[in-house]
Design a protein around this motif. Structure first.
Motif, PDB file in Angstrom:
ATOM      1  N   GLU A 272       0.841  -1.194   0.000  1.00 48.97           N
ATOM      2  CA  GLU A 272       0.000   0.000   0.000  1.00 48.97           C
ATOM      3  C   GLU A 272       0.882   1.252   0.000  1.00 48.97           C
ATOM      4  OE1 GLU A 272      -2.815  -0.121   3.214  1.00 48.97           O
ATOM      5  OE2 GLU A 272      -3.023  -2.303   3.072  1.00 48.97           O
ATOM      6  N   ASN A 273       0.278   2.372  -0.324  1.00 49.15           N
ATOM      7  CA  ASN A 273       1.002   3.651  -0.347  1.00 49.15           C
ATOM      8  C   ASN A 273       1.042   4.223   1.070  1.00 49.15           C
ATOM      9  OD1 ASN A 273       2.145   6.118  -0.846  1.00 49.15           O
ATOM     10  ND2 ASN A 273       0.463   6.907  -2.091  1.00 49.15           N
ATOM     11  N   LEU A 274       2.012   3.784   1.843  1.00 44.80           N
ATOM     12  CA  LEU A 274       2.143   4.206   3.232  1.00 44.80           C
ATOM     13  C   LEU A 274       3.476   4.919   3.446  1.00 44.80           C
ATOM     14  CD1 LEU A 274       0.771   1.009   5.032  1.00 44.80           C
ATOM     15  CD2 LEU A 274      -0.430   3.173   4.631  1.00 44.80           C
ATOM     16  N   ILE A 275       3.459   5.870   4.376  1.00 46.88           N
ATOM     17  CA  ILE A 275       4.660   6.631   4.702  1.00 46.88           C
ATOM     18  C   ILE A 275       4.748   6.804   6.213  1.00 46.88           C
ATOM     19  CG2 ILE A 275       4.576   7.930   2.532  1.00 46.88           C
ATOM     20  CD1 ILE A 275       3.501  10.315   4.194  1.00 46.88           C
ATOM     21  N   THR A 276       5.921   7.201   6.704  1.00 44.24           N
ATOM     22  CA  THR A 276       6.078   7.672   8.078  1.00 44.24           C
ATOM     23  C   THR A 276       6.872   8.974   8.022  1.00 44.24           C
ATOM     24  OG1 THR A 276       8.187   6.560   8.534  1.00 44.24           O
ATOM     25  CG2 THR A 276       6.149   5.297   8.954  1.00 44.24           C
ATOM     26  N   ALA A 277       6.759   9.772   9.065  1.00 40.68           N
ATOM     27  CA  ALA A 277       7.503  11.032   9.110  1.00 40.68           C
ATOM     28  C   ALA A 277       9.006  10.783   9.141  1.00 40.68           C
ATOM     29  CB  ALA A 277       7.072  11.855  10.330  1.00 40.68           C
ATOM     30  N   GLU A 278       9.437   9.763   9.887  1.00 30.79           N
ATOM     31  CA  GLU A 278      10.876   9.499   9.977  1.00 30.79           C
ATOM     32  C   GLU A 278      11.443   9.030   8.638  1.00 30.79           C
ATOM     33  OE1 GLU A 278      11.174   6.653  13.113  1.00 30.79           O
ATOM     34  OE2 GLU A 278      10.088   5.076  12.031  1.00 30.79           O
ATOM     35  N   LEU A 279      10.657   8.276   7.886  1.00 30.18           N
ATOM     36  CA  LEU A 279      11.095   7.839   6.562  1.00 30.18           C
ATOM     37  C   LEU A 279      11.179   9.028   5.599  1.00 30.18           C
ATOM     38  CD1 LEU A 279      11.723   5.832   4.317  1.00 30.18           C
ATOM     39  CD2 LEU A 279       9.294   5.213   4.247  1.00 30.18           C
ATOM     40  N   MET A 280      10.150   9.877   5.616  1.00 31.80           N
ATOM     41  CA  MET A 280      10.153  11.020   4.713  1.00 31.80           C
ATOM     42  C   MET A 280      11.204  12.059   5.097  1.00 31.80           C
ATOM     43  SD  MET A 280       8.469  10.468   2.139  1.00 31.80           S
ATOM     44  CE  MET A 280       6.993  10.070   1.232  1.00 31.80           C
ATOM     45  N   LEU A 281      11.558  12.144   6.368  1.00 32.02           N
ATOM     46  CA  LEU A 281      12.675  13.014   6.749  1.00 32.02           C
ATOM     47  C   LEU A 281      13.950  12.558   6.053  1.00 32.02           C
ATOM     48  CD1 LEU A 281      14.269  15.130   8.301  1.00 32.02           C
ATOM     49  CD2 LEU A 281      14.253  13.605  10.296  1.00 32.02           C
ATOM     50  N   ASN A 282      14.182  11.262   6.020  1.00 34.35           N
ATOM     51  CA  ASN A 282      15.373  10.748   5.339  1.00 34.35           C
ATOM     52  C   ASN A 282      15.322  10.990   3.839  1.00 34.35           C
ATOM     53  OD1 ASN A 282      16.367   9.907   7.790  1.00 34.35           O
ATOM     54  ND2 ASN A 282      16.912   7.873   7.072  1.00 34.35           N
ATOM     55  N   VAL A 283      14.122  10.913   3.259  1.00 34.52           N
ATOM     56  CA  VAL A 283      13.968  11.193   1.835  1.00 34.52           C
ATOM     57  C   VAL A 283      14.353  12.645   1.546  1.00 34.52           C
ATOM     58  CG1 VAL A 283      12.279  11.478  -0.032  1.00 34.52           C
ATOM     59  CG2 VAL A 283      12.230   9.421   1.401  1.00 34.52           C
ATOM     60  N   ILE A 284      13.773  13.582   2.284  1.00 35.23           N
ATOM     61  CA  ILE A 284      14.038  15.001   2.047  1.00 35.23           C
ATOM     62  C   ILE A 284      15.473  15.357   2.425  1.00 35.23           C
ATOM     63  CG2 ILE A 284      13.352  17.355   2.647  1.00 35.23           C
ATOM     64  CD1 ILE A 284      11.399  15.892   0.837  1.00 35.23           C
ATOM     65  N   ARG A 285      16.005  14.714   3.442  1.00 31.06           N
ATOM     66  CA  ARG A 285      17.406  14.950   3.810  1.00 31.06           C
ATOM     67  C   ARG A 285      18.330  14.528   2.672  1.00 31.06           C
ATOM     68  NH1 ARG A 285      18.133  11.592   8.198  1.00 31.06           N
ATOM     69  NH2 ARG A 285      17.632  13.216   9.741  1.00 31.06           N
ATOM     70  N   SER A 286      18.064  13.366   2.081  1.00 29.04           N
ATOM     71  CA  SER A 286      18.865  12.898   0.951  1.00 29.04           C
ATOM     72  C   SER A 286      18.716  13.839  -0.239  1.00 29.04           C
ATOM     73  CB  SER A 286      18.445  11.483   0.560  1.00 29.04           C
ATOM     74  OG  SER A 286      19.180  11.020  -0.544  1.00 29.04           O
ATOM     75  N   LEU A 287      17.498  14.325  -0.469  1.00 31.25           N
ATOM     76  CA  LEU A 287      17.252  15.278  -1.547  1.00 31.25           C
ATOM     77  C   LEU A 287      18.104  16.531  -1.354  1.00 31.25           C
ATOM     78  CD1 LEU A 287      15.244  15.890  -4.018  1.00 31.25           C
ATOM     79  CD2 LEU A 287      13.929  17.194  -2.325  1.00 31.25           C
ATOM     80  N   TYR A 288      18.126  17.064  -0.126  1.00 28.40           N
ATOM     81  CA  TYR A 288      18.863  18.284   0.165  1.00 28.40           C
ATOM     82  C   TYR A 288      20.369  18.063   0.092  1.00 28.40           C
ATOM     83  CZ  TYR A 288      20.634  22.348   2.681  1.00 28.40           C
ATOM     84  OH  TYR A 288      21.338  23.476   3.035  1.00 28.40           O
ATOM     85  N   GLN A 289      20.828  16.970   0.679  1.00 26.79           N
ATOM     86  CA  GLN A 289      22.267  16.716   0.729  1.00 26.79           C
ATOM     87  C   GLN A 289      22.852  16.395  -0.642  1.00 26.79           C
ATOM     88  OE1 GLN A 289      22.517  13.623   3.709  1.00 26.79           O
ATOM     89  NE2 GLN A 289      22.599  15.094   5.406  1.00 26.79           N
ATOM     90  N   ASN A 290      22.013  15.927  -1.549  1.00 26.43           N
ATOM     91  CA  ASN A 290      22.456  15.597  -2.909  1.00 26.43           C
ATOM     92  C   ASN A 290      21.757  16.496  -3.925  1.00 26.43           C
ATOM     93  OD1 ASN A 290      24.075  12.957  -2.327  1.00 26.43           O
ATOM     94  ND2 ASN A 290      22.131  12.684  -1.250  1.00 26.43           N
ATOM     95  N   ALA A 291      21.706  17.786  -3.583  1.00 26.24           N
ATOM     96  CA  ALA A 291      20.941  18.746  -4.384  1.00 26.24           C
ATOM     97  C   ALA A 291      21.425  18.832  -5.825  1.00 26.24           C
ATOM     98  CB  ALA A 291      20.996  20.118  -3.721  1.00 26.24           C
ATOM     99  N   GLU A 292      22.700  18.662  -6.045  1.00 23.80           N
ATOM    100  CA  GLU A 292      23.212  18.734  -7.408  1.00 23.80           C
ATOM    101  C   GLU A 292      22.687  17.577  -8.253  1.00 23.80           C
ATOM    102  OE1 GLU A 292      27.517  18.992  -9.786  1.00 23.80           O
ATOM    103  OE2 GLU A 292      27.423  19.288  -7.610  1.00 23.80           O
ATOM    104  N   ASP A 293      22.654  16.378  -7.661  1.00 25.99           N
ATOM    105  CA  ASP A 293      22.146  15.215  -8.387  1.00 25.99           C
ATOM    106  C   ASP A 293      20.648  15.342  -8.670  1.00 25.99           C
ATOM    107  OD1 ASP A 293      24.640  14.062  -8.361  1.00 25.99           O
ATOM    108  OD2 ASP A 293      24.259  12.857  -6.572  1.00 25.99           O
ATOM    109  N   TYR A 294      19.915  15.936  -7.712  1.00 28.54           N
ATOM    110  CA  TYR A 294      18.461  16.010  -7.829  1.00 28.54           C
ATOM    111  C   TYR A 294      17.985  17.414  -8.210  1.00 28.54           C
ATOM    112  CZ  TYR A 294      18.794  11.555  -5.300  1.00 28.54           C
ATOM    113  OH  TYR A 294      19.095  10.272  -4.915  1.00 28.54           O
ATOM    114  N   ALA A 295      18.820  18.141  -8.940  1.00 28.27           N
ATOM    115  CA  ALA A 295      18.514  19.538  -9.267  1.00 28.27           C
ATOM    116  C   ALA A 295      17.182  19.689  -9.997  1.00 28.27           C
ATOM    117  CB  ALA A 295      19.649  20.135 -10.095  1.00 28.27           C
TER     118      ALA A 295
END
Length: 377
Positions: A272-295
């Motif tokens: 199912e399409n389920l999320i948690t806040a702690e999981l999504m924090l890691n997603v957004i953290r990875s997005l921010y820390q690898n901003a050049e890759d995910y520009a």
């Protein structure tokens, strides 16, 4: 007469203090000429005043005694006062005097923000998760109706509220999907120009133009589908990406998605399409820390929903965000480019005015970040 001080003259009230200091030094064994010269030199140094840099002050949410740092090699007293410079600025002045009557005065003008909606919350002495709880209490909302994450990207300080609680993910899942596709592109498993077929089963109502502008059985580029999925929250584009995911990797999307925060999830998480806040924090953290890759993803998130969710009450900073709305759940998560950028996620369920709740919590966290700028919290 002490050798080396034949020509040293000390006048006024300072004579008594200097002699007492000299006597104390001699009794403690400080007998070298250099040390004694240093002791007398201490009498000539005024306290140094350094103001703390803040993007602005929030009315009622600052401590005058913490706005300046005073240093001196001897004991000193400090007096701080503040006066309104104009409607939107405040002047803070600090006077410091050491025990040898050396004094310094320094003033600084800060921009001042007034926001009556949040005056009732003590942003100085509460953490983000505590403020969320107070907000829920004030608005008589159930404690399990909110999932939340906050992280200061400079200090690394992170806070969760109901961090492991499962929520229906709605369209927030489109961010990790786009990131994983981008990872595969960088690994040369496909490219932005790779085309995927659009079939009738992919059609789903929602935002975006994929189903409106393209005929069934069209071949659409991955670049186009990713942009539609993130910028316009296009469900049809997302379904095409999900259906084709295993063409480029042996792993299931939900397995790769779970790897952003590895832990034991219930069986339903993988179907199912389920999320948690702690999981999504890691997603957004990875997005921010690898901003050049995910520009490309961040660019599209900055363009998305210009006046809603996190952007409803904040118009003075750049925000990259992705909302989610499905049935009784509504969310937003992303990056707020404050002076010290913050990562923020607000996930709601069974809240009638959920858009307003999300907007107000975002504004509160923007103010919290400003109040604690430079404090490593």
């Amino acid at each position: 007469m002490v050798k080396g001080f034949e020509h040293l003259t000390i006048e006024g009230d300072k004579m008594k203090k200097a002699l007492l200091l000299l006597l104390a030094a001699l009794l403690s064994g400080c007998s070298s000429e250099n040390n004694l010269i240093q002791i007398f030199a201490m009498d000539q140094t005024a306290p140094v005043i350094t103001f703390v840099e803040k993007p602005y002050l929030v009315e009622g949410q600052y401590d005058l005694n913490k706005l300046a740092i005073v240093t001196d090699i001897s004991n000193f007293t400090v007096e701080t006062r503040a006066e309104s410079a104009d409607e939107n600025h405040i002047e803070v002045c600090v006077e410091a005097e050491d025990e040898y009557q050396n004094s310094s005065t320094l003033c600084k003008t800060y921009a001042l923000i007034r926001d009556d909606e949040f005056m009732m919350y003590d942003l100085q002495n509460n953490t983000p998760d505590e403020l969320v709880e107070q907000y829920l209490d004030h608005h008589d909302l159930d404690s399990d109706s909110i999932g939340f994450f906050y992280q200061n990207t400079v200090s690394g300080a992170a806070y969760l509220y109901n961090g492991s609680e499962l929520f229906t993910g709605a369209s927030t899942i489109k961010v990790p999907l786009a990131m994983l596709y981008t990872d595969m592109i960088h690994a040369d498993k496909l490219s932005y120009t790779t085309v995927l077929q659009f079939i009738e089963e992919d059609i789903e109502a929602g935002g975006g133009r994929t189903a409106l502008d393209n005929a069934v059985n069209s071949a659409l580029s991955v670049d186009y589908l990713l942009q539609q999925s993130i910028m316009n929250s296009d469900n049809t584009a997302t379904n095409i990406l999900l259906r084709n995911y295993n063409r480029f990797t042996k792993d299931l999307f939900r397995m790769d998605y779970a790897a952003f925060y590895p832990k034991r999830y219930p069986a339903a998480f993988y179907s199912e399409n389920l999320i948690t806040a702690e999981l999504m924090l890691n997603v957004i953290r990875s997005l921010y820390q690898n901003a050049e890759d995910y520009a490309k993803i961040i660019r599209d998130m900055k363009e998305a929903e210009p006046d809603a969710y996190f952007k409803q009450l904040i118009d003075d900073i750049e925000i990259a965000h992705k909302y989610g709305l499905y049935g009784n759940v509504e969310h937003d998560m992303g990056i707020l480019y404050t002076e010290e950028p913050i990562l923020l996620g607000v996930f709601t369920k069974d809240i009638i005015n959920s858009k307003q709740v999300i907007a107000e919590l975002a504004r509160m966290m923007e103010l919290y970040a400003a109040v604690h700028y430079g404090e490593n919290v």
